[in-house]
Design an enzyme around this catalytic site. Structure first.
Site, PDB file in Angstrom:
ATOM      1  N   VAL A 189      14.713 -20.075  15.333  1.00  0.00           N
ATOM      2  CA  VAL A 189      15.355 -20.615  13.869  1.00  0.00           C
ATOM      3  C   VAL A 189      14.063 -21.540  13.217  1.00  0.00           C
ATOM      4  O   VAL A 189      13.953 -21.188  12.141  1.00  0.00           O
ATOM      5  CB  VAL A 189      16.542 -21.578  14.039  1.00  0.00           C
ATOM      6  CG1 VAL A 189      16.950 -22.051  12.714  1.00  0.00           C
ATOM      7  CG2 VAL A 189      17.560 -20.468  14.599  1.00  0.00           C
ATOM      8  N   ARG A 195       4.388 -25.141  23.552  1.00  0.00           N
ATOM      9  CA  ARG A 195       4.958 -24.308  22.108  1.00  0.00           C
ATOM     10  C   ARG A 195       4.108 -24.699  21.077  1.00  0.00           C
ATOM     11  O   ARG A 195       3.541 -24.033  20.120  1.00  0.00           O
ATOM     12  CB  ARG A 195       6.508 -24.681  21.904  1.00  0.00           C
ATOM     13  CG  ARG A 195       6.951 -24.053  20.681  1.00  0.00           C
ATOM     14  CD  ARG A 195       7.086 -22.767  20.829  1.00  0.00           C
ATOM     15  NE  ARG A 195       7.805 -21.975  19.634  1.00  0.00           N
ATOM     16  CZ  ARG A 195       7.636 -20.875  19.123  1.00  0.00           C
ATOM     17  NH1 ARG A 195       6.977 -20.001  19.680  1.00  0.00           N
ATOM     18  NH2 ARG A 195       8.469 -20.514  18.075  1.00  0.00           N
ATOM     19  N   THR A 218      22.216 -25.308  20.613  1.00  0.00           N
ATOM     20  CA  THR A 218      23.407 -25.888  21.008  1.00  0.00           C
ATOM     21  C   THR A 218      24.060 -24.741  22.083  1.00  0.00           C
ATOM     22  O   THR A 218      25.143 -24.011  21.481  1.00  0.00           O
ATOM     23  CB  THR A 218      24.123 -26.065  20.018  1.00  0.00           C
ATOM     24  OG1 THR A 218      24.302 -24.739  18.907  1.00  0.00           O
ATOM     25  CG2 THR A 218      23.931 -27.447  19.100  1.00  0.00           C
ATOM     26  N   THR A 223      24.084 -24.421  15.260  1.00  0.00           N
ATOM     27  CA  THR A 223      25.461 -24.116  15.268  1.00  0.00           C
ATOM     28  C   THR A 223      26.393 -25.066  15.952  1.00  0.00           C
ATOM     29  O   THR A 223      26.183 -25.540  17.192  1.00  0.00           O
ATOM     30  CB  THR A 223      25.489 -22.724  16.164  1.00  0.00           C
ATOM     31  OG1 THR A 223      24.863 -21.732  15.279  1.00  0.00           O
ATOM     32  CG2 THR A 223      26.968 -22.108  16.010  1.00  0.00           C
ATOM     33  N   CYS A 280      23.906 -16.587  20.257  1.00  0.00           N
ATOM     34  CA  CYS A 280      24.872 -17.084  19.321  1.00  0.00           C
ATOM     35  C   CYS A 280      26.138 -16.270  19.579  1.00  0.00           C
ATOM     36  O   CYS A 280      27.313 -17.054  19.960  1.00  0.00           O
ATOM     37  CB  CYS A 280      24.315 -16.404  18.110  1.00  0.00           C
ATOM     38  SG  CYS A 280      22.797 -17.263  17.271  1.00  0.00           S
ATOM     39  N   ARG A 300      17.707 -15.964  26.803  1.00  0.00           N
ATOM     40  CA  ARG A 300      18.820 -16.784  26.851  1.00  0.00           C
ATOM     41  C   ARG A 300      20.132 -16.139  26.867  1.00  0.00           C
ATOM     42  O   ARG A 300      20.421 -15.271  26.030  1.00  0.00           O
ATOM     43  CB  ARG A 300      18.640 -17.892  25.874  1.00  0.00           C
ATOM     44  CG  ARG A 300      17.734 -18.710  25.689  1.00  0.00           C
ATOM     45  CD  ARG A 300      17.445 -19.758  24.455  1.00  0.00           C
ATOM     46  NE  ARG A 300      17.415 -18.790  23.128  1.00  0.00           N
ATOM     47  CZ  ARG A 300      17.461 -19.432  21.971  1.00  0.00           C
ATOM     48  NH1 ARG A 300      17.881 -20.514  21.726  1.00  0.00           N
ATOM     49  NH2 ARG A 300      17.518 -18.499  20.787  1.00  0.00           N
TER      50      ARG A 300
END
Length: 430
Positions: A18, A41, A94, A129, A269, A340
């Site tokens: 994101v 990263r 999250t 989220t 998600c 994930r």
């Protein structure tokens, strides 16, 4: 009272699926500092490489800050370098914990990081989220306590839920309509205008932060429930000896049929967000039956698939315990690097329980990442044959494989979880 900043200096907290696309788009218009706690990263991005493959190297390099440029992206893992920014956008994961309860620890830590550098007049926007109320009831008190500033007097907040679809090269950040909100009407208008500078598809200004939070969490809950429905149908049709893919294709000829496909539901998600809404509902004394029923059904699909495969092996006289199985795909969805919350792990776990040896192959997944997160070392190439082949993820590369050359013998079986192979090639599919 909110006073619109004369010039904007934006900090993006979290440079994952994101945060990085967001940082890149804003860096085309404003000076942006991208912050991430992972030094590896930061180093990759500084060199123009995005391991998530969401941002192309050429595009990333074009916005990396160069001395003398008034706009551009600078990346860092040093909190001192985000000090002096006046817009902070938090885009961190999250997840849920092992009991499927919302885990806000990463979000709270990111909020603490922002609070340490927060100044009068700053705006903090959350994209992670959450369930309704997290921004104002959990994040704002953290900002106030650490900064010593007063909410809606010294600093202001907003919420704009992310809608990134990992691996999707068509629906990208600029052409996905963005929901925005703010803690006062003036701040809401400012945040809406801010996103309009990068979102070509336009924005929808929600009437409150809680509405914006709620809209995000129900988007994925709705999808989860719809997939659970077709997963249940696939199980029923399997008992009837009917090909579910044929049924869904036929039903799809009706103009208002929702074209969902059965399969594994993982990722960060759809497989997680319903638990956020359910947790909040239960705190309020309401037990969300449909939401949790959908989650239970989808969470059980990996085990169901593995047992269906084992039944086929027995029917084909394949000795289960001494057999060799190839699992194709490990990321949570096709043509994506994200591992994930992948539910392919549920298939693998059942194979392990039955003492079945397996190879895992996924050209999209990072081998060291899979080993670190799941304790599995994927093979880097296909050099042998197998009693059973399970196509678990529909990567484009798998459509080009010569499956016959991967079969050990005439009784070897192919199970197609995704329904993307020729029906005459497979022995079973969901």
């Amino acid at each position: 009272m909110f006073n619109k900043p004369i010039s904007l200096n934006i900090a993006i907290i979290g440079l994952g699926y994101v945060g990085l696309p967001l940082a890149v788009e804003f860096a085309k218009k404003f000076p942006v500092v991208g912050f991430d706690i992972k030094q590896s990263r930061v180093n990759d991005i500084s060199n123009g490489f995005d391991s998530t493959l969401e941002v192309e190297t050429a595009e990333l390099k074009s916005v990396l800050a160069i001395n003398g440029k008034s706009t551009g992206l600078k990346v860092t893992d040093n909190t001192n370098e985000i000090q002096g920014c006046n817009i902070y956008i938090v885009a961190v994961p999250t997840p849920t914990d092992q009991h499927n309860a919302p885990d806000l620890s990463i979000l709270i830590k990111a909020t603490q990081t922002v609070a340490e550098v927060l100044a009068i007049g700053d705006v903090v926007i959350f994209e992670s989220t959450v369930y309704p109320g997290v921004t104002e009831d959990i994040c704002v008190p953290v900002l106030e306590q650490i900064s010593g500033l007063k909410f809606n007097n010294d600093f202001f907040v907003g919420y704009s839920p992310e809608r990134i679809n990992p691996g999707d090269k068509v629906h990208r950040l600029p052409n996905i309509l963005k929901v925005t909100s703010g803690s006062t009407p003036e701040v809401a208008a400012f945040i809406d205008d801010l996103y309009l500078t990068i979102i070509k598809a336009g924005t929808h200004k929600a009437p409150s932060i809680k509405v914006a939070e709620a809209c995000k969490v129900i988007e994925n809950s709705q999808r989860d429930i719809n997939i659970a429905f077709v997963n249940e149908l696939a199980k029923i049709f399997n008992l009837m000896g009917i090909d579910s893919n044929d049924v869904f294709t036929a039903a799809g000829t009706k103009w208002n049929f929702l074209n969902f496909k059965p399969g594994l539901v993982g990722g960060h998600c759809t497989g997680v967000d319903p638990y956020y809404l359910a947790q909040k509902a239960q705190e309020l004394g309401y037990h969300p039956e449909i939401i949790l029923a959908g989650r239970r059904l989808n969470d059980g699909m990996g085990k169901y698939i593995a047992l269906e495969v084992i039944k086929l092996m027995i029917k084909n006289d394949i000795q289960v315990k001494s057999s060799s199985v190839l699992v194709l795909g490990f990321t949570f969805k096709e043509n994506c690097t994200d591992i994930r919350n992948t539910r392919v792990i549920d298939i693998v776990n059942v194979l392990t329980e039955f003492g079945i040896s397996y190879d895992l192959f996924d050209p999209w997944a990072n081998v060291s990442e899979v080993k670190t997160e799941y304790g599995i070392e994927p093979v880097k190439e296909l050099t042998t044959t197998y009693d059973t082949i399970i196509l678990a993820v529909g990567h484009n590369e798998f459509k080009l494989l010569n499956f016959e050359s991967l079969k050990k013998g005439r009784n070897s079986i192919i199970y197609d979880v995704k329904g993307i192979l020729d029906v005459n090639l497979v022995d079973g599919r969901l």
